[in-house]
Design a protein around this motif. Sequence first.
Motif, PDB file in Angstrom:
ATOM      1  N   LEU A  68       0.829  -1.211   0.000  1.00  0.00           N
ATOM      2  CA  LEU A  68       0.000   0.000   0.000  1.00  0.00           C
ATOM      3  C   LEU A  68       0.864   1.261   0.000  1.00  0.00           C
ATOM      4  CD1 LEU A  68      -2.859  -1.050   2.453  1.00  0.00           C
ATOM      5  CD2 LEU A  68      -3.024  -0.741  -0.034  1.00  0.00           C
ATOM      6  N   LYS A  69       1.994   1.209   0.693  1.00  0.00           N
ATOM      7  CA  LYS A  69       2.934   2.336   0.713  1.00  0.00           C
ATOM      8  C   LYS A  69       3.484   2.587  -0.692  1.00  0.00           C
ATOM      9  CE  LYS A  69       6.943   3.915   3.297  1.00  0.00           C
ATOM     10  NZ  LYS A  69       7.855   3.623   4.399  1.00  0.00           N
ATOM     11  N   TYR A  70       3.848   1.512  -1.407  1.00  0.00           N
ATOM     12  CA  TYR A  70       4.362   1.645  -2.773  1.00  0.00           C
ATOM     13  C   TYR A  70       3.296   2.216  -3.712  1.00  0.00           C
ATOM     14  CZ  TYR A  70       8.410  -1.216  -1.390  1.00  0.00           C
ATOM     15  OH  TYR A  70       9.539  -1.710  -0.793  1.00  0.00           O
ATOM     16  N   ILE A  71       2.056   1.791  -3.546  1.00  0.00           N
ATOM     17  CA  ILE A  71       0.965   2.316  -4.379  1.00  0.00           C
ATOM     18  C   ILE A  71       0.804   3.822  -4.128  1.00  0.00           C
ATOM     19  CG2 ILE A  71      -1.554   2.286  -4.698  1.00  0.00           C
ATOM     20  CD1 ILE A  71      -1.349  -0.812  -4.226  1.00  0.00           C
ATOM     21  N   ALA A  72       0.849   4.232  -2.870  1.00  0.00           N
ATOM     22  CA  ALA A  72       0.743   5.664  -2.541  1.00  0.00           C
ATOM     23  C   ALA A  72       1.922   6.438  -3.132  1.00  0.00           C
ATOM     24  CB  ALA A  72       0.679   5.852  -1.027  1.00  0.00           C
ATOM     25  N   GLN A  73       3.125   5.851  -3.087  1.00  0.00           N
ATOM     26  CA  GLN A  73       4.302   6.504  -3.670  1.00  0.00           C
ATOM     27  C   GLN A  73       4.125   6.680  -5.172  1.00  0.00           C
ATOM     28  OE1 GLN A  73       7.660   4.049  -2.610  1.00  0.00           O
ATOM     29  NE2 GLN A  73       7.585   4.653  -0.461  1.00  0.00           N
ATOM     30  N   PHE A 110      11.033   6.602  -9.296  1.00  0.00           N
ATOM     31  CA  PHE A 110      10.327   5.334  -9.090  1.00  0.00           C
ATOM     32  C   PHE A 110      10.090   5.100  -7.602  1.00  0.00           C
ATOM     33  CE2 PHE A 110      14.838   4.862  -9.962  1.00  0.00           C
ATOM     34  CZ  PHE A 110      15.324   4.277  -8.803  1.00  0.00           C
ATOM     35  N   SER A 111       9.130   4.248  -7.314  1.00  0.00           N
ATOM     36  CA  SER A 111       8.786   3.933  -5.922  1.00  0.00           C
ATOM     37  C   SER A 111       9.871   3.075  -5.276  1.00  0.00           C
ATOM     38  CB  SER A 111       7.444   3.200  -5.862  1.00  0.00           C
ATOM     39  OG  SER A 111       7.582   1.869  -6.316  1.00  0.00           O
ATOM     40  N   GLY A 112       9.784   2.957  -3.973  1.00  0.00           N
ATOM     41  CA  GLY A 112      10.735   2.132  -3.218  1.00  0.00           C
ATOM     42  C   GLY A 112      10.729   0.675  -3.640  1.00  0.00           C
ATOM     43  N   LYS A 113       9.659   0.247  -4.271  1.00  0.00           N
ATOM     44  CA  LYS A 113       9.562  -1.131  -4.769  1.00  0.00           C
ATOM     45  C   LYS A 113      10.661  -1.419  -5.785  1.00  0.00           C
ATOM     46  CE  LYS A 113       6.087  -4.109  -6.941  1.00  0.00           C
ATOM     47  NZ  LYS A 113       4.674  -4.162  -7.353  1.00  0.00           N
ATOM     48  N   TYR A 114      11.092  -0.390  -6.525  1.00  0.00           N
ATOM     49  CA  TYR A 114      12.113  -0.547  -7.561  1.00  0.00           C
ATOM     50  C   TYR A 114      13.444   0.064  -7.150  1.00  0.00           C
ATOM     51  CZ  TYR A 114       7.876  -1.674  -9.999  1.00  0.00           C
ATOM     52  OH  TYR A 114       6.676  -2.254 -10.344  1.00  0.00           O
TER      53      TYR A 114
END
Length: 183
Positions: A26-31, A150-154
Amino acid sequence: DMKLMKFAILSFIFILVSCTDKEIELKYIAQEEQIENYITSKFDTLTPITRNNGSNRITIAQSKEVLDTVTGVIPTVNVLERGDSIKFSYAGYIFNGGPQTLFYTNNPEISKFYGDTIPKSLHYGFDDLIIGLEYGLEGIKDGEEAIIVFSGKYGFQNEPMYSVPAASPLLFHIWVRDIKKNK
């Protein structure tokens, strides 16, 4: 009963980990929503934007394709593909609605303002880059200046790295110096 106790503990840990994973997702989606808002509010519709697997490259200055006055030909500008070599300067920022805290640079013009507080260089092969930067650089042209976000996911994902907190979105300002075709 010991088996029941172990099952209860393992179930609790599974639920705890599942909630944590869900919170991070959910944090990545918000980012990613924040990144999209940054792009649409800061850049006009004529600005070239390349999206690749969660990475967004905003072209600030395109490569200069200069007409050779002797031959009358515009030389081919190299485009980065997997297996090629690239030399580039960069400034890496933690992203929070825009570039915030500089955490790494190899650009001397930027690093001189920070003294010895910012490391001056990283040495990577293309396959050693964090995935968001790798995706963002794919297709970039020789001489191009761009922002890759890019988000923290990447990025560094759920690991703190340098002065970057875990799961942080990142923004890199990139200046491509040279692309060498290795094919």
